[in-house]
Design an enzyme around this catalytic site. Structure first.
Site, PDB file in Angstrom:
ATOM      1  CG  HIS A 167      -1.456   0.967   1.404  1.00  0.00           C
ATOM      2  ND1 HIS A 167      -1.069   1.923   2.507  1.00  0.00           N
ATOM      3  CD2 HIS A 167      -2.334   1.695   0.147  1.00  0.00           C
ATOM      4  CE1 HIS A 167      -2.631   3.344   2.435  1.00  0.00           C
ATOM      5  NE2 HIS A 167      -3.639   2.280   0.765  1.00  0.00           N
ATOM      6  CD  GLU A 183      -5.069   5.671   2.698  1.00  0.00           C
ATOM      7  OE1 GLU A 183      -5.728   4.472   2.658  1.00  0.00           O
ATOM      8  OE2 GLU A 183      -4.119   5.778   2.175  1.00  0.00           O
ATOM      9  CD  GLU A 203      -2.789   2.763  -3.127  1.00  0.00           C
ATOM     10  OE1 GLU A 203      -3.704   3.605  -4.077  1.00  0.00           O
ATOM     11  OE2 GLU A 203      -3.358   1.383  -2.983  1.00  0.00           O
ATOM     12  CG  HIS A 204      -0.112   6.168  -0.717  1.00  0.00           C
ATOM     13  ND1 HIS A 204      -0.496   6.945   0.075  1.00  0.00           N
ATOM     14  CD2 HIS A 204      -1.018   5.003  -0.253  1.00  0.00           C
ATOM     15  CE1 HIS A 204      -1.890   7.246   0.588  1.00  0.00           C
ATOM     16  NE2 HIS A 204      -2.227   5.780   0.205  1.00  0.00           N
TER      17      HIS A 204
END
Length: 444
Positions: A68, A148, A71-72
Site C-alpha cells: 500500500h 489514512e 501504491e502511494h
C-alpha cells in the site's frame, strides 16, 4: 458462450466474442506482459489498468504495509515526471486516475476519452516502471498514510472488519490489514519498500487491461513502448494456493470504545474463488442479507427496529474466503441482533429457502450482474481479476447460467456446511467482552 474461457500462460494470443457482442483479445508480449482488451461497441471512453499480482498477503516480515505504501509512492514522481506532472496529465483532459491495493493484487487505473488513451498508457506505465521513490517523498507519504490509517481507526466498522479478518485468518497473511499498522508504517524503511518494488514489478508479472473504445493492436503497441528494452521472458506463474486451517473453536473479539453505536460482524471462513458453489453462495447471500427484502433486513430492521444497517458479505480469495453478517446497532441491542442472526442461520440450515426466495434472489443477482457490466471500469476490472486470479474468463451468459442452475436443495446443502462452521464475532463499541460473551454463549 456457455463455459469459461481458459487463459493459459503459454498461449501468446487468445480472442473470443462475448455474449453481449463485445470482443475480447489477449496477447502475451515478448517481455511477458499480458495485455487484455474488451472492445465495447458505441463507447467513446476507455478504462485501463496496470495490474501487479502482489497484495498485502505477499509481504514478508519488515515489509508489512509496503504494498500500500508503494501504491502511494508511485504517484510521487518518476525520472521524467513530477507528481504535479502526473496530476496535470489527467486533470487537463478531464480524466480520472487512481490506484487500489488489495490482499492479492495492486491496480493502477484510469478512465479517459479514447483520444487520450496514449497519454494514459504512457503516464501510468511510467509510474509503474520508472518511479524513483524519492527520499523526501517517502517521508512525506509516510505521514499521509499514517493519517489514512488514523481515519480508518476512527471508523468502528473498519476496525470491526479488520478484527474479523484477523480472527478468521489467524496466523495467515490474509488476516493482516492491507494498509499495515501505524507501528509497521513508522518502522518500514525506504530500502525495504524499494526491494518490494524491484521484486514484484518485473514486466512478466504485470497485466495491462482496457475496456471501452479500444483497438487491441494499437493498445499493444502503446504498452510495448512502455516496456521497450525489457528482456524476453515467460509470464510469471499465477499465485499458488495456501489454504487456511479452519478455526477449531468459535472466537470473539471486542474492542471497547465509547461510541453511540456498535459495529458487529459475525460469520466464518467461506468459499475460495475456485469453489464451484460460489453461485449457490450468491443466492444464499442474497436471501440472507443481500437487500431490503432479505431475511435479516426484514427481521432486524423492519420488524424489530434493532439496527439501521444490516447486511451479509462474502469476499473470496484464491485459496479461501469469508462469509458473515454486518450490523450497526445500539450497545443494548447487540446480544439481540446476534440472537436473530444465529436464528436465521439455524432456519436456513434446517429449512433452506423457499422457491419464491430462490426466484427473487436469482432476479436480483442476474440483474445486478448485467447492470454492472454497462460500465467500462467493471469490464476492465473483470479482465484483470480473471487473468491474475482463476486464469479463466467467465462471460456474463456463463455467469447467469450458473446462477440459474442453482436449486433450493443446493442452497440447503451449502447452508449445512457454511453456516455450521465455527463462528467468528468481532464487535467495536461500548460493550464489555465478558458480558457479551456470556450473553451470546461464546468464549473470548
Amino acid at each position: 458462450m456457455n463455459h469459461p474461457v481458459p487463459l493459459p500462460l503459454e498461449a501468446p494470443d487468445t480472442s473470443f466474442l462475448t455474449s453481449g457482442g463485445a470482443f475480447v483479445r489477449r496477447t502475451v508480449l515478448p517481455s511477458g506482459v499480458r495485455v487484455l482488451t474488451e472492445a465495447m461497441p458505441g463507447a467513446s471512453s476507455t478504462s485501463l489498468g496496470f495490474w501487479v499480482g502482489v497484495g498485502s498477503r505477499d509481504e514478508r516480515d519488515g515489509q508489512y504495509g509496503s504494498t500500500h505504501f508503494l501504491e502511494h509512492l508511485l504517484f510521487k514522481g518518476t525520472r521524467t515526471r513530477s507528481a504535479l506532472d502526473i496530476a496535470i496529465s489527467f486533470d487537463s483532459v478531464g480524466g480520472e486516475h487512481n490506484a487500489a491495493t488489495a490482499k492479492e493484487y495492486t491496480c493502477y487505473y484510469a478512465r479517459v476519452r479514447d483520444a487520450d488513451v496514449p497519454m494514459a498508457v504512457s503516464v501510468i506505465g511510467d509510474m509503474v516502471t520508472g518511479s524513483v521513490l524519492d527520499d523526501a517523498a517517502f517521508d512525506i507519504e509516510r505521514g499521509v498514510i499514517l493519517e489514512e490509517l488514523a481515519m480508518a481507526a476512527d471508523d468502528p466498522a473498519d476496525v470491526a472488519g479488520e478484527a474479523f479478518f484477523a480472527a478468521a485468518f489467524d496466523g495467515h497473511a490474509l488476516g493482516r490489514p492491507i494498509g499495515g499498522t501505524p507501528e509497521s508504517i513508522r518502522a518500514v524503511q525506504r530500502d525495504e519498500v524499494l526491494a518490494h518494488y524491484r521484486e514484484h514489478y518485473a514486466p512478466n508479472g504485470i497485466v495491462v487491461t482496457a475496456a471501452g473504445a479500444i483497438d487491441h493492436d494499437r493498445f499493444c503497441e502503446l504498452v510495448e513502448t512502455v516496456f521497450q528494452g525489457a528482456p524476453n521472458a515467460a509470464p510469471l506463474a499465477r499465485r499458488t494456493p495456501q489454504p487456511v486451517a479452519d478455526p477449531a473453536i468459535p472466537k470473539l473479539s471486542v474492542v471497547h470504545r465509547p461510541t453511540e453505536q456498535v459495529s458487529m460482524l459475525r460469520g466464518s471462513q467461506g468459499l475460495d474463488l475456485r469453489d464451484e458453489r460460489r453461485p449457490v453462495l450468491s443466492v444464499l447471500n442474497a436471501v440472507l442479507g443481500g437487500g431490503m427484502s432479505s431475511r435479516l433486513f426484514q427481521e432486524v430492521r423492519e420488524r424489530r427496529g434493532l439496527a439501521y444497517a444490516v447486511s451479509s458479505f462474502a469476499p473470496a480469495y484464491l485459496d479461501n474466503g469469508a462469509f458473515g453478517v454486518y450490523a450497526g446497532c445500539a450497545p443494548d441491542n447487540v446480544a439481540g441482533v446476534v440472537e436473530i442472526v444465529d436464528a436465521e442461520f439455524r432456519r436456513m440450515v434446517d429449512d433452506g429457502i423457499t422457491s419464491d426466495e430462490l426466484r427473487r434472489a436469482k432476479g436480483q443477482i442476474e440483474g445486478a450482474l448485467t447492470l454492472s457490466l454497462e460500465d467500462s471500469d467493471a469490464r476492465m476490472t473483470r479482465l484483470g481479476r480473471s487473468e491474475l486470479g482463476t486464469g479463466e474468463f467467465t462471460d456474463l451468459a456463463t455467469a447467469l447460467e450458473r446462477v440459474d442452475r442453482v436449486t433450493t436443495d443446493d442452497v440447503l446443502e451449502l447452508a449445512r456446511d457454511l453456516l455450521t462452521r465455527p463462528t467468528i464475532t468481532s464487535v467495536v463499541g461500548a460493550v464489555q467482552q465478558d458480558e457479551l460473551a456470556a450473553a451470546i454463549g461464546i468464549g473470548g
